[in-house]
Each structure stands twice: as C-alpha cells, then as structure tokens.
Design a protein around this motif. Structure first.
Motif, PDB file in Angstrom:
ATOM      1  N   HIS A   8      13.703 -27.475  33.366  1.00  0.00           N
ATOM      2  CA  HIS A   8      15.067 -27.986  33.508  1.00  0.00           C
ATOM      3  C   HIS A   8      14.822 -29.560  33.441  1.00  0.00           C
ATOM      4  O   HIS A   8      13.689 -30.120  33.653  1.00  0.00           O
ATOM      5  CB  HIS A   8      15.282 -28.172  35.199  1.00  0.00           C
ATOM      6  N   ASN A   9      16.124 -30.046  32.387  1.00  0.00           N
ATOM      7  CA  ASN A   9      15.821 -31.566  32.245  1.00  0.00           C
ATOM      8  C   ASN A   9      16.718 -32.292  33.095  1.00  0.00           C
ATOM      9  O   ASN A   9      17.957 -31.894  33.439  1.00  0.00           O
ATOM     10  CB  ASN A   9      16.466 -31.581  30.826  1.00  0.00           C
ATOM     11  N   LEU A  10      15.851 -33.093  33.840  1.00  0.00           N
ATOM     12  CA  LEU A  10      16.754 -33.849  34.966  1.00  0.00           C
ATOM     13  C   LEU A  10      17.724 -35.078  34.602  1.00  0.00           C
ATOM     14  O   LEU A  10      17.437 -35.821  33.735  1.00  0.00           O
ATOM     15  CB  LEU A  10      15.764 -34.220  35.932  1.00  0.00           C
ATOM     16  N   PRO A  11      18.788 -34.839  34.879  1.00  0.00           N
ATOM     17  CA  PRO A  11      19.626 -36.111  34.890  1.00  0.00           C
ATOM     18  C   PRO A  11      19.134 -37.495  35.516  1.00  0.00           C
ATOM     19  O   PRO A  11      18.505 -37.197  36.391  1.00  0.00           O
ATOM     20  CB  PRO A  11      21.170 -35.507  35.320  1.00  0.00           C
ATOM     21  N   ASP A  12      19.585 -38.562  35.007  1.00  0.00           N
ATOM     22  CA  ASP A  12      19.159 -39.824  35.673  1.00  0.00           C
ATOM     23  C   ASP A  12      19.387 -39.758  37.205  1.00  0.00           C
ATOM     24  O   ASP A  12      20.571 -39.281  37.411  1.00  0.00           O
ATOM     25  CB  ASP A  12      19.996 -41.049  35.090  1.00  0.00           C
ATOM     26  N   GLY A  13      18.457 -40.323  38.122  1.00  0.00           N
ATOM     27  CA  GLY A  13      18.882 -40.557  39.445  1.00  0.00           C
ATOM     28  C   GLY A  13      18.457 -39.226  40.295  1.00  0.00           C
ATOM     29  O   GLY A  13      18.231 -39.175  41.491  1.00  0.00           O
ATOM     30  N   VAL A  14      17.979 -38.113  39.604  1.00  0.00           N
ATOM     31  CA  VAL A  14      17.511 -36.776  40.173  1.00  0.00           C
ATOM     32  C   VAL A  14      15.901 -37.026  40.663  1.00  0.00           C
ATOM     33  O   VAL A  14      15.302 -37.597  39.744  1.00  0.00           O
ATOM     34  CB  VAL A  14      17.661 -35.757  39.509  1.00  0.00           C
ATOM     35  N   THR A  15      15.651 -36.948  41.815  1.00  0.00           N
ATOM     36  CA  THR A  15      14.191 -37.201  42.406  1.00  0.00           C
ATOM     37  C   THR A  15      13.643 -35.755  42.813  1.00  0.00           C
ATOM     38  O   THR A  15      14.344 -35.065  42.678  1.00  0.00           O
ATOM     39  CB  THR A  15      14.336 -38.162  43.591  1.00  0.00           C
ATOM     40  N   LYS A  45       9.090 -39.246  36.439  1.00  0.00           N
ATOM     41  CA  LYS A  45       8.809 -40.029  35.145  1.00  0.00           C
ATOM     42  C   LYS A  45       9.277 -39.715  33.931  1.00  0.00           C
ATOM     43  O   LYS A  45      10.135 -40.226  33.084  1.00  0.00           O
ATOM     44  CB  LYS A  45       7.634 -40.533  35.200  1.00  0.00           C
ATOM     45  N   ARG A  46       9.131 -38.110  33.843  1.00  0.00           N
ATOM     46  CA  ARG A  46       9.686 -37.652  32.397  1.00  0.00           C
ATOM     47  C   ARG A  46      10.942 -36.675  32.455  1.00  0.00           C
ATOM     48  O   ARG A  46      11.333 -36.300  31.611  1.00  0.00           O
ATOM     49  CB  ARG A  46       8.130 -36.631  31.702  1.00  0.00           C
ATOM     50  N   LYS A  47      11.377 -36.978  33.739  1.00  0.00           N
ATOM     51  CA  LYS A  47      12.682 -36.242  34.143  1.00  0.00           C
ATOM     52  C   LYS A  47      12.685 -34.745  33.768  1.00  0.00           C
ATOM     53  O   LYS A  47      13.614 -34.238  32.972  1.00  0.00           O
ATOM     54  CB  LYS A  47      13.741 -36.939  33.346  1.00  0.00           C
ATOM     55  N   THR A  48      11.780 -34.084  34.070  1.00  0.00           N
ATOM     56  CA  THR A  48      11.634 -32.680  33.965  1.00  0.00           C
ATOM     57  C   THR A  48      11.114 -32.010  35.442  1.00  0.00           C
ATOM     58  O   THR A  48      10.609 -32.685  36.224  1.00  0.00           O
ATOM     59  CB  THR A  48      10.571 -32.357  33.049  1.00  0.00           C
TER      60      THR A  48
END
Length: 364
Positions: A8-15, A45-48
């Motif tokens: 899953h590639n995470l959108p900005d702000g997803v923790t 960090k890598r938004k994954t």
C-alpha cells in the motif's frame, strides 16, 4: 490456503496508528471473505505499508480491503511463510501491550540484504578435502557473525549465502567481520565476494525482495572489489551513523548510479546468452550499445576483466557448479556452458582452476 503480501502506498499524513486501524478493520470482517490477516509492516518515512494475509485468491484479498477500509493495494505477490519470516523476522502481529486497544506496529519492511559468495581460485591435486574442510569452517564463522549482528540467513546453497538485516549498519559491520575472518584463516584457494543492497519486499517483480536480491547478487558477481555496496546502502549507512563515511580501512567499493545501471544491463544480457556458443564480444557491444573501446574501458574499470575474459569466467563458474553435481560428462558440460569444444573447455578450465575437468572429483 495461499499466502499473500501486498503493498500500500500511503497518502501524506497517514501514520502507523492509521494503518493499525485499517489492520483491525480487516480483522473484524475477514471471516466474510475467507481470509486471515496475519500481520502488517508500516514505514512512515517511505510512506508504505505491507499486509500479510492468507486468502483464497488475490480477488478475495482486494474485496476484504475495499469493504474494510477502502485502501486497495498497489501490488500483491504470493509468498511462502518461511521465506517471509527469514526476511522480515515475523509472520504474526507482535504481542499487544497491556491496556492498549490498538496494536500499533511502527515497523518498516525495508531490509538490507547481503550476498556472500565463496569463490574457488584453484584446485590443487588431492586437496579438495582440505578445501571442503575450509568451506565448513567459513560456513560456521559466517553464520556466527551474522547472528552476532542480528542478521538472518535466508538461504544457504552451496557456496552462496543470502542474509537479511534490519539495519544497514549491522550488515556493513557483519561484512567487515566476515572479511576479517577470511584474512585470519588464510586459505589461498578460496576468496570471499560480498554484495550489499537494500529495498522493500514488494516491487513490480513476482518474487519477494526480487529486485534487491538481484542487485546484491550482481554486486557479488561483477564488481572487482571483494566487498561492494550500492549507493543507496552507502547513503543509508552514513545517515544511520551521523554522516560518518564508510571505513577506509577496508576495501568497500561503492557503485554510483551509472555503474549500477551498466552492471544490471550487463548481467541481464549475460544471463540470457552465456550458454550460446556463437556469442562474441561484438554481441555485447551491439546489445549494450557500447563501442568496442568504451565497453573495454567500462568493463576494466568496474569488473577488472575484458569482455572476453568476463564471459569465459562466467561460463567456467557455471561449469564448475555442474561438475560439483556430477550429473553430466565433460562434453555435456562443455557444450551446455557455451564452449565451442570439450578440448577448448578443458584448456580454459585448467588455466583457471589448475586442474583438468576430467580429474576434478568433488564428491570424494
């Protein structure tokens, strides 16, 4: 039931807390789709994020995600639980802390992979048993040093090790200690080749960590230094160590982006054609898009060998692997590894390893 690892590639702000909520949402309704969510990894960090799920099919996994939280994976690959655990260290959620409703796992799936290959330089008459004893000694030393630096041996086949580390620093320090072990044991007929790369488990390839393994393999096969790393590994090491550069005390070669690209193209082409007897240097020039002089200079700078010698040695390494298995006669080995005749093969083998293939007996 098949086991899948998805990306899953995470959108900005997803923790990691948001990913934990999504994981719990999957668990709440997984029975409706015949699935069983085992665990996940989150890398802010890598938004994954990566989910490990047993499912009857990829379609069932997608339906589960869509109806649980709406986050459809970018990529899904089928995996083996033993291999996943070897690379990533677990296949189930860590135990939840007491009095915590949500099991937040802030654990990236990014790993540093090291390939260690023990190369044979010569085979002196009647000394194969001594070489095999030295190999057993090196194997014991390598496994101990890997464990000491919190690494996991994913695969050990013949003279090749594939090892996974959670941190670049541990991988580099383990490689340095393996170098020291080799220097201390002084076996002139054997030498180490170490390649280290880093990456994520799911890419466009079908296998887990396939891209990262390939680069580490190529680094150990191609780069003329006995210890080679990718530029990404160098940068990660320095970021983990307050910008401290890799130690100059040891010969650690860092391939720049251009060299990495050439290495990948070279090895991809070589793996396609090495068994064909009609291949010449001209084929390398045409398929790699290099002039004769530029190809020679690039090969000597990166590999330390001319194109002709590189291809010959690659074929001899494949021939040595076949002879160790003792499943083919000399003629079959010669032709199957791209040599034009058994006589020429025997001449090249003797020049490389100091023994005729007809006198080579590994299983004695």
């Amino acid at each position: 039931m098949p086991l899948f690892l998805d990306l899953h590639n995470l959108p900005d702000g997803v923790t990691s807390a948001h990913v934990a909520e999504m994981h719990q949402a999957d668990l709440d309704i997984e029975h409706e789709y015949g699935c069983r969510g085992l665990t996940y990894w989150c890398d802010e960090k890598r938004k994954t994020a990566f989910c490990l799920i047993e499912a009857p099919s990829k379609e069932a996994l997608i339906e589960l995600h869509e109806n649980a939280h709406g986050a459809v994976p970018t990529r899904i690959i089928e995996v083996n639980d033993t291999i996943v655990e070897s690379f990533l260290g677990r296949i189930e959620d860590p135990e939840k802390s007491k009095d915590v409703s949500l099991n937040i796992i802030n654990d990236p799936a990014f790993r540093t992979l090291m390939v260690v290959k023990i190369r044979h330089t010569t085979f002196k008459a009647n000394e194969i048993s001594t070489i095999k004893a030295a190999l057993r000694g090196y194997t014991t030393a390598i496994k101990a040093l890997v464990a000491e630096h919190k690494g996991r041996v994913v695969r050990h086949e013949g003279d090749t090790f594939l090892i996974s580390f959670d941190s670049v620093t541990n991988a580099i320090h383990s490689g340095i200690q393996i170098q020291r072990a080799y220097n201390a044991m002084v076996t002139p007929d054997l030498e180490f080749a170490i390649g280290i790369s880093a990456g994520t488990p799911v890419t466009e390839k079908d296998g887990i960590f396939e891209d990262t393994i390939q680069i580490a393999e190529y680094l150990s096969d191609v780069a003329k230094s006995g210890f080679s790393v990718s530029t990404a590994v160098k940068d990660l090491f320095e970021s983990e160590n307050q910008n401290k550069p890799l130690s100059k005390e040891y010969t650690i070669a860092v391939l720049n982006t251009i060299d990495e690209e050439f290495m990948t193209v070279l090895m991809t082409y070589t793996e396609k054609i090495w068994s064909k007897t009609t291949i010449t240097v001209s084929d390398f020039e045409n398929n790699l898009g290099y002039s004769k002089s530029k190809l020679y200079r690039t090969m000597m700078n990166l590999v330390g060998k001319s194109p002709n010698i590189f291809l010959r040695d690659f074929r001899l390494k494949k021939a040595l692997e076949l002879l160790k298995k003792e499943r083919s006669n000399i003629s079959e080995v010669a032709y199957s590894t791209g040599f034009s005749s058994p006589a020429y093969f025997s001449k090249c083998f003797h020049k490389k390893y100091g023994i005729l293939p007809s006198n080579f007996k590994w299983n004695v």
